[in-house]
Motif scaffolding. Structure first.
Motif, PDB file in Angstrom:
ATOM      1  N   ASP A 150      34.998  38.564  48.499  1.00  0.00           N
ATOM      2  CA  ASP A 150      34.439  37.870  47.333  1.00  0.00           C
ATOM      3  C   ASP A 150      34.314  38.618  45.789  1.00  0.00           C
ATOM      4  N   VAL A 151      35.056  39.671  46.227  1.00  0.00           N
ATOM      5  CA  VAL A 151      35.089  40.433  44.502  1.00  0.00           C
ATOM      6  C   VAL A 151      36.283  40.132  44.276  1.00  0.00           C
ATOM      7  N   LYS A 152      37.382  40.815  45.553  1.00  0.00           N
ATOM      8  CA  LYS A 152      39.112  40.272  45.299  1.00  0.00           C
ATOM      9  C   LYS A 152      39.066  39.185  45.048  1.00  0.00           C
ATOM     10  N   TYR A 153      38.278  37.954  45.687  1.00  0.00           N
ATOM     11  CA  TYR A 153      38.561  36.469  44.805  1.00  0.00           C
ATOM     12  C   TYR A 153      38.357  36.083  43.500  1.00  0.00           C
ATOM     13  N   PHE A 154      36.523  35.648  43.652  1.00  0.00           N
ATOM     14  CA  PHE A 154      36.231  36.497  42.338  1.00  0.00           C
ATOM     15  C   PHE A 154      37.641  37.050  40.592  1.00  0.00           C
ATOM     16  N   ALA A 155      38.192  38.007  40.930  1.00  0.00           N
ATOM     17  CA  ALA A 155      38.837  38.384  40.001  1.00  0.00           C
ATOM     18  C   ALA A 155      39.914  38.089  40.011  1.00  0.00           C
ATOM     19  N   GLN A 156      41.072  37.281  40.922  1.00  0.00           N
ATOM     20  CA  GLN A 156      42.003  36.947  40.493  1.00  0.00           C
ATOM     21  C   GLN A 156      41.583  35.728  39.997  1.00  0.00           C
ATOM     22  N   GLU A 157      40.478  35.447  40.452  1.00  0.00           N
ATOM     23  CA  GLU A 157      39.906  33.693  39.657  1.00  0.00           C
ATOM     24  C   GLU A 157      39.935  33.562  38.344  1.00  0.00           C
ATOM     25  N   ALA A 158      39.286  34.943  37.773  1.00  0.00           N
ATOM     26  CA  ALA A 158      39.058  35.292  36.985  1.00  0.00           C
ATOM     27  C   ALA A 158      40.493  35.481  35.158  1.00  0.00           C
ATOM     28  N   ILE A 159      41.837  36.523  36.230  1.00  0.00           N
ATOM     29  CA  ILE A 159      42.499  36.995  35.850  1.00  0.00           C
ATOM     30  C   ILE A 159      43.267  35.685  35.667  1.00  0.00           C
ATOM     31  N   ASN A 160      43.076  34.361  36.248  1.00  0.00           N
ATOM     32  CA  ASN A 160      44.439  32.797  36.676  1.00  0.00           C
ATOM     33  C   ASN A 160      43.167  32.470  35.700  1.00  0.00           C
ATOM     34  N   VAL A 161      42.098  32.466  35.096  1.00  0.00           N
ATOM     35  CA  VAL A 161      41.731  31.541  34.375  1.00  0.00           C
ATOM     36  C   VAL A 161      41.674  32.186  33.217  1.00  0.00           C
ATOM     37  N   LEU A 162      41.596  33.233  33.021  1.00  0.00           N
ATOM     38  CA  LEU A 162      41.796  33.996  31.337  1.00  0.00           C
ATOM     39  C   LEU A 162      43.125  34.159  30.885  1.00  0.00           C
ATOM     40  N   ALA A 163      44.068  33.099  32.015  1.00  0.00           N
ATOM     41  CA  ALA A 163      45.570  33.455  32.141  1.00  0.00           C
ATOM     42  C   ALA A 163      45.929  35.390  31.565  1.00  0.00           C
ATOM     43  N   LEU A 164      45.440  36.258  32.391  1.00  0.00           N
ATOM     44  CA  LEU A 164      46.061  37.755  32.679  1.00  0.00           C
ATOM     45  C   LEU A 164      46.933  38.573  33.255  1.00  0.00           C
ATOM     46  N   ALA A 165      47.204  37.445  34.248  1.00  0.00           N
ATOM     47  CA  ALA A 165      48.759  37.014  35.205  1.00  0.00           C
ATOM     48  C   ALA A 165      49.489  37.953  34.375  1.00  0.00           C
TER      49      ALA A 165
END
Length: 601
Positions: A586-601
């Motif tokens: 779950d931690v991985k999932y929400f961290a990845q989602e936050a990176i995508n939403v904030l365009a930090l990838a």
């Protein structure tokens, strides 16, 4: 089947000789014979399109006779038809041909299903306005007479709703006939017809000449008000309001008041309930003198009625009754004749009665003034604030502002706030929840200094409540308070306390810190969020509990748009990347989602 809409001709005509002009009605016939109700319903809803395709003449000669002949269907199809026909005048050629719409609507006005009949009557009333006076007498009035003398009660009940629309434009001889028909329906053998007549009595009275009201309507009203069926008697009470508005004081006293007094003491609680429910309208209709002599004593009886429903309906009207009393002598009437009965209701055995009273009683403070409020009303408010029924307490809290205006904040705080604080710590979580929801309202009424002094500690205590719903509501409450009191107040008063919870040994409380930051970041603005809140969130990324860590990722996603670009890339991005490598899914999932939403990838 009527005219060219016969089943043999139309489909052949549409296909065989290529005459497409008959096609719409052929399709309609097919669809109206289809077994699927929904398909039949859709075709009725498209009637106006079909009528446009046919043109006005063929709509009159083919479509309307076809519809008149085929009125045997499910109620919902008939309901749609009755509604459509009300707007059909233009499609049959305008007002000159409006009478063509009467036959199908007359049939619909006699069906068994009430909803269909009511809609047909509504459409007939609409169409009646489009008739010229001559057409009205030639076509519409005969229809009303046929319905009024129909064998089935259904047609007679429908007729009751049509008298008032054709009466004003009829000639005097026809008017006399219309009155005669209405009169006979008021004494019909079937209760349903008398009920329909009683429900339209007031409306009919309004279009009659005053002499006819006195000589014909009042006797009808008196008879209906003493009908053997209580469902008829209670409708007569409604008519009383309209009739009373038309008569002078002297006529009222002799013609209407004896019947109204009788209704207020009727043996059926439903009739007494109707008197209580219509009390404000009755009071305005009869004027101040009769109100004082007759209605106030009647109201006292309703407030101590043996049926809870009647007491509740009367309690709802306490404030309106008092407001509508003449200003001279109002205070005396309330203090001597109304308040003693209100005091009894505060400790009524029925919670609906107490709740009804609580919803209006605070309004009396503006009418009675400061001294009377402090001496007589405050003890009642206090009793209601401590009532075991949550709705009673809630109704008092939500109306505190009108008392505040009259007696001032200091007096209010000394008397009522201890009770509010007590409720805020109530053992039942739903009671606590109700108080939280009213906190922003209270805060707005009491002001910031007073709030900090008396209620702030409560708001913080709710953040660590053992019930999640309370913690969640407390978080939203803080956001609303910051919107009310501003970011500076938040920085000095709220933020330090919220951030202090980040080190709480209970992980649920640590998560509440994150929820509060999510709620407060926008209201507090970029500076406070970056300097004070962000460091705490980033620090919590190393928490031992996975639930806290994935909420850190969610919080960073929430507050990211508020932060500037350098804070996002220098501070937030590395932490989210680290969380993206976490061992918890779950931690991985929400961290990845936050990176995508904030365009930090």
């Amino acid at each position: 089947m009527a005219g060219a809409a016969g089943p043999g001709r139309v489909p052949g005509a549409a296909g065989g000789d290529g005459d497409d002009s008959l096609y719409p009605i052929a399709v309609l016939i097919d669809e109206l014979r289809n077994e699927d109700v929904q398909l039949r319903l859709n075709s009725i809803k498209k009637l106006s399109t079909i009528a446009l395709a046919l043109g006005v003449e063929r709509t009159r000669t083919e479509l309307l006779p076809f519809l008149t002949d085929t009125i045997y269907d499910e109620d919902e199809v008939l309901l749609a038809l009755a509604e459509q026909l009300g707007n059909f005048t233009v499609l049959v050629g305008g007002p000159d041909f409006a009478h063509c719409l009467l036959p199908p609507l007359e049939s619909l006005a006699t069906v068994e299903e009430t909803v269909v009949r009511d809609k047909a009557v509504e459409s007939l009333r609409q169409i009646s306005q489009e008739h010229t006076p001559v057409a009205l007498e030639a076509h519409f009035v005969p229809l009303v007479k046929r319905l009024a003398s129909g064998d089935w009660f259904t047609s007679r009940t429908s007729a009751c709703g049509l008298f008032s629309v054709c009466y004003p434009r009829a000639s005097s001889t026809v008017k006399a006939e219309i009155r005669q028909h209405f009169c006979s329906l008021c004494s019909d053998d079937t209760p349903m017809v008398r009920r329909a007549a009683a429900s339209k009595l007031g409306e009919f009275a309004k279009v009659l000449e005053l002499e006819s009201v006195k000589n014909e309507i009042v006797p009808l009203f008196t008879n209906l008000a003493s009908d053997e069926q209580d469902s008829v008697r209670l409708l007569a009470v409604e008519a009383c309001v309209s009739i009373a508005q038309l008569l002078s004081q002297n006529d009222l006293e002799t013609l209407v008041m004896p019947t109204l007094r009788q209704a207020a003491e009727d043996k059926s609680w439903r009739v007494r309930y109707m008197v209580a429910d219509k009390f404000s309208e009755l009071q305005k209709a009869v004027g101040p003198e009769i109100t004082q002599n007759d209605l106030v004593p009647a109201f006292q009886n309703l407030l101590k009625d043996c049926e809870a429903e009647v007491r509740a309906a009367a309690a709802h009207k306490v404030k309106e009754l008092c407001e509508n009393l003449p200003v001279d002598g109002r205070e005396t009437i309330i203090m001597n004749h109304i308040l003693p009965f209100v005091k009894e209701l505060v400790s009524d055995s029925n919670q609906h009665v107490k709740s009804a009273l609580a919803s209006v009683i605070m309004g009396l403070s503006t009418i009675l003034g400061k001294e009377n409020t402090i001496e007589h009303l405050l003890p009642l408010f206090l009793a209601q604030l401590k009532d075991e029924c949550p709705e009673v307490r809630l109704n008092i809290i939500s109306n505190l502002d009108c008392v505040n205006e009259v007696i001032g904040i200091r007096q209010l705080s000394q008397s009522l706030l201890p009770a509010i604080v007590e409720l805020a710590e109530d053992a039942k979580w739903r009671v606590r929840l109700a108080i939280i929801e009213y906190m922003p309202l209270l805060a707005g009424q009491l002001g910031v200094e007073f709030f900090d002094e008396k209620l702030n500690s409560l708001c913080m205590a709710w953040l660590v409540d053992h019930v999640y719903a309370i913690r969640e509501a407390a978080t939203n409450n803080l956001m609303k308070l910051v919107e009310k009191f501003g970011a500076d107040w938040a920085q000095n008063t709220i933020v330090p306390k919220v951030l202090g919870m980040a080190n709480d040994p209970n992980y649920l409380h640590r998560m509440t810190t994150l929820f509060c930051i999510n709620a407060l970041s926008e209201a507090c603005g970029q500076e406070i969020t970056t300097k004070q809140m962000l460091p705490i969130v980033l620090k919590m990324a190393g928490d031992q509990v996975a639930n806290v860590r994935f909420n850190v990722a969610k919080s960073l996603q929430k507050i990211g748009p508020i932060l500037d670009s350098s804070a996002l890339h220098v501070e937030v991005k590395p932490v989210l990347q680290k969380l993206g490598q976490d061992e918890d899914m779950d931690v991985k999932y929400f961290a990845q989602e936050a990176i995508n939403v904030l365009a930090l990838a």
